[in-house]
Write a protein that holds these residues in place. Structure first.
Motif, short mmCIF file in Angstrom:
data_model
loop_
_atom_site.label_atom_id
_atom_site.label_comp_id
_atom_site.label_asym_id
_atom_site.label_seq_id
_atom_site.Cartn_x
_atom_site.Cartn_y
_atom_site.Cartn_z
N SER A 2 39.65 56.99 23.47
CA SER A 2 40.47 57.12 22.28
C SER A 2 40.65 58.61 21.98
CB SER A 2 39.84 56.42 21.07
OG SER A 2 38.56 56.95 20.79
N SER A 3 41.84 58.95 21.48
CA SER A 3 42.13 60.35 21.18
C SER A 3 42.34 60.54 19.69
CB SER A 3 43.37 60.82 21.95
OG SER A 3 44.51 60.06 21.60
N SER A 4 42.31 61.77 19.27
CA SER A 4 42.39 62.09 17.85
C SER A 4 43.72 61.72 17.22
CB SER A 4 42.10 63.58 17.63
OG SER A 4 42.97 64.38 18.42
N ASP A 5 44.74 61.48 18.05
CA ASP A 5 46.05 61.11 17.52
C ASP A 5 46.31 59.61 17.63
OD1 ASP A 5 46.16 61.17 20.31
OD2 ASP A 5 48.31 61.54 20.33
N GLY A 6 45.27 58.83 17.96
CA GLY A 6 45.43 57.38 18.03
C GLY A 6 45.68 56.83 19.41
N GLY A 7 45.67 57.68 20.43
CA GLY A 7 45.84 57.19 21.79
C GLY A 7 44.67 56.34 22.23
N ARG A 8 44.94 55.40 23.13
CA ARG A 8 43.85 54.52 23.57
C ARG A 8 44.12 54.02 24.98
NH1 ARG A 8 42.69 48.44 21.54
NH2 ARG A 8 41.02 47.96 23.00
N ILE A 9 43.12 54.19 25.84
CA ILE A 9 43.15 53.65 27.20
C ILE A 9 41.88 52.84 27.41
CG2 ILE A 9 43.13 54.20 29.67
CD1 ILE A 9 44.69 56.73 29.03
N SER A 10 42.05 51.62 27.89
CA SER A 10 40.91 50.75 28.17
C SER A 10 40.76 50.62 29.68
CB SER A 10 41.14 49.36 27.55
OG SER A 10 40.07 48.49 27.85
N GLU A 11 39.58 50.95 30.18
CA GLU A 11 39.33 50.88 31.62
C GLU A 11 38.13 50.00 31.92
OE1 GLU A 11 37.79 53.49 35.39
OE2 GLU A 11 38.27 54.57 33.54
N GLN A 12 38.30 49.14 32.92
CA GLN A 12 37.21 48.33 33.43
C GLN A 12 36.98 48.72 34.88
OE1 GLN A 12 35.90 46.27 31.05
NE2 GLN A 12 37.57 46.98 29.72
N ARG A 13 35.71 48.86 35.26
CA ARG A 13 35.40 49.16 36.66
C ARG A 13 34.16 48.38 37.07
NH1 ARG A 13 33.72 55.55 36.00
NH2 ARG A 13 35.92 55.65 35.40
N THR A 14 34.09 48.03 38.34
CA THR A 14 32.94 47.31 38.87
C THR A 14 32.34 48.10 40.02
OG1 THR A 14 33.87 45.16 38.29
CG2 THR A 14 32.12 45.18 39.93
N LEU A 15 31.04 48.38 39.93
CA LEU A 15 30.29 49.03 41.00
C LEU A 15 29.34 48.02 41.62
CD1 LEU A 15 31.42 51.57 39.56
CD2 LEU A 15 29.26 52.70 40.11
N ALA A 16 29.20 48.07 42.93
CA ALA A 16 28.27 47.19 43.64
C ALA A 16 27.12 48.02 44.18
CB ALA A 16 28.98 46.47 44.78
N TYR A 17 25.90 47.53 43.99
CA TYR A 17 24.69 48.20 44.45
C TYR A 17 24.01 47.32 45.49
CZ TYR A 17 25.25 51.16 40.32
OH TYR A 17 25.73 52.04 39.37
N THR A 18 23.67 47.92 46.62
CA THR A 18 23.09 47.15 47.72
C THR A 18 22.08 47.99 48.49
OG1 THR A 18 23.62 45.89 49.73
CG2 THR A 18 24.95 47.84 49.28
N ASN A 19 21.22 47.31 49.22
CA ASN A 19 20.30 48.00 50.13
C ASN A 19 20.77 47.92 51.57
OD1 ASN A 19 18.31 49.05 48.39
ND2 ASN A 19 17.45 47.02 48.11
N GLU A 20 21.92 47.28 51.80
CA GLU A 20 22.46 47.15 53.15
C GLU A 20 23.30 48.37 53.50
OE1 GLU A 20 21.61 44.66 55.07
OE2 GLU A 20 20.46 43.70 53.47
N ARG A 21 23.11 48.91 54.70
CA ARG A 21 23.98 49.96 55.19
C ARG A 21 25.38 49.41 55.44
NH1 ARG A 21 22.03 54.43 58.09
NH2 ARG A 21 23.31 53.90 59.91
N TYR A 22 26.37 50.29 55.41
CA TYR A 22 27.73 49.85 55.64
C TYR A 22 27.89 49.30 57.04
CZ TYR A 22 32.67 50.03 56.82
OH TYR A 22 33.93 49.70 57.27
N SER A 23 28.63 48.20 57.16
CA SER A 23 29.01 47.67 58.46
C SER A 23 30.38 47.03 58.33
CB SER A 23 27.98 46.65 58.97
OG SER A 23 27.90 45.54 58.12
N SER A 24 31.26 47.37 59.24
CA SER A 24 32.60 46.80 59.21
C SER A 24 32.57 45.37 59.73
CB SER A 24 33.54 47.65 60.07
OG SER A 24 34.80 47.02 60.18
N SER A 25 33.48 44.56 59.22
CA SER A 25 33.59 43.19 59.70
C SER A 25 34.10 43.13 61.13
CB SER A 25 34.54 42.39 58.78
OG SER A 25 35.85 42.91 58.87
#
Length: 286
Positions: free
Chosen positions: A143-166
Motif C-alpha cells: 500500500s502507498s501513501s496515496d492509496g495505491g494497493r497491490i496484492s501479491e501471492q507467492r508460493t515457495l517449495a522447500y525440499t531436501n531433494e536435489r534438483y533432477s529433471s524429468s
C-alpha cells in the motif's frame, strides 16, 4: 544441516501453527532511481520495440516493478544465501536443503505511483506437506501513501531433494507472437542487486551445480514475470493489467536461448518463456 525425511511432517505441522500468527512489515519509497536501472536492463532485451525514453515520464509503476521495493534485509540468511525468516524449521532449528519459487499471482487493485512511501505487510497464509516437500503460501500486501494497493501471492517449495529433471520436454503452446531472448550472468546479477536477492543459485555456479544439482545458474522467478509483463505492455499498451497469475515450470538457465511467447487461449492472453526443452514459466492475464 538438512532435515531427515521422517521428521518432516511433524516439523511442518509444528512450525506452521506458530508462523501463521506472525506478520512482517517492510517500508520503502517507490523511487525512480531503482526503476530507471531496471528499465535500462529490460529495454536492452527489446531493441525492436518502442522505447520508454525516460522512466520519469511515467506516473505509476509498470507491471512487475513492485518487486523492486519492500524486500527483506537478508540479515539472517541460510547456506544458500536466501533470507531464512520464513524458512520451515524443526524443533532443533534445522532447515531444508533447497527452496524454489513455484507460482504466484499479482493483483493491481490501484496502481502505486512513483515517489510515494510504500508499506508491505507480509504473512504466511497456508503450509502444506506433499511427499516431504513443504509448500509455503505467502501473502504480500503493498500500500502507498496515496492509496495505491497491490496484492501479491507467492508460493515457495522447500525440499531436501536435489534438483533432477524429468528427462521429458515440457510442452509449450503454439504462439501467436514471440520474441527471442537470452540473459547473461551480468543481467541476472544486476537484477539480484536491484531486488536485494542473495540466493546463490543466481550467481554461484559451483553452489548451484554441486550443492543443489542444478544444470547451472538460474534466472530469477520475479525477473521472468517482469520480462513477460514488460513485453506484454509493449505489444498491448492499451491494456491495463489488473491480474496476472503464473507458474514456474522448469529452471531457465543463464545463457540459455529462449523465447517469450503470447497466445490467445479461451479468451485470455497466455504468456510463456520457453526454450528447446519446453516451458520455463507460463502465465495468464485476467
Amino acid at each position: 544441516m538438512s532435515l531427515t525425511r521422517h521428521s518432516t511432517r511433524r516439523m511442518i505441522s509444528s512450525w506452521s501453527r506458530g508462523i501463521r500468527t506472525k506478520s512482517w512489515t517492510f517500508e520503502d519509497t517507490s523511487t525512480y532511481s531503482a526503476a530507471s536501472h531496471l528499465s535500462r536492463l529490460l529495454e536492452s532485451k527489446f531493441p525492436s520495440y518502442s522505447k520508454v525514453d525516460n522512466i520519469k515520464k511515467l506516473r505509476q509503476l509498470p507491471p512487475g516493478f513492485h518487486f523492486l521495493y519492500c524486500n527483506p534485509s537478508n540479515i539472517h540468511t541460510g547456506e544458500d544465501g536466501y533470507d531464512n525468516y520464513q524458512s520451515p524449521v524443526d524443533e532443533e532449528g534445522r532447515h531444508f536443503g533447497r527452496r524454489m519459487w513455484v507460482r504466484g499471482q499479482i493483483e493491481v487493485v490501484k496502481a502505486i505511483e512513483f515517489q510515494k512511501d510504500v508499506s508491505c505487510i507480509e504473512h504466511i497464509t497456508n503450509v502444506r506437506n506433499i511427499q516431504g516437500t513443504a509448500f509455503v503460501n505467502i501473502s504480500r500486501e503493498f500500500s502507498s501513501s496515496d492509496g495505491g494497493r497491490i496484492s501479491e501471492q507467492r508460493t515457495l517449495a522447500y525440499t531436501n531433494e536435489r534438483y533432477s529433471s524429468s528427462g521429458k520436454p515440457h510442452e509449450a503452446f503454439t504462439a501467436d507472437r514471440s520474441h527471442g531472448i537470452t540473459l547473461s550472468s551480468i543481467d541476472v546479477m544486476r537484477y539480484s542487486a536491484l531486488t536485494y536477492n542473495c540466493h546463490k543459485v543466481h550467481y554461484d555456479r559451483q553452489y548451484a551445480v554441486e550443492t543443489e544439482g542444478l544444470p547451472g545458474v538460474l534466472v530469477q522467478g520475479p525477473l521472468m514475470v517482469t520480462l513477460l509483463l514488460y513485453w506484454y505492455a509493449r505489444i498491448h499498451p492499451e491494456v491495463e493489467v489488473q491480474r496476472f497469475r503464473y507458474r514456474n515450470v522448469e529452471p531457465w538457465l543463464v545463457d540459455e536461448p529462449a523465447a517469450l511467447s503470447i497466445a490467445s487461449i479461451n479468451g485470455k492472453h497466455v504468456l510463456q518463456i520457453s526454450s528447446k526443452t519446453g516451458q520455463k514459466i507460463v502465465g495468464w492475464i485476467n
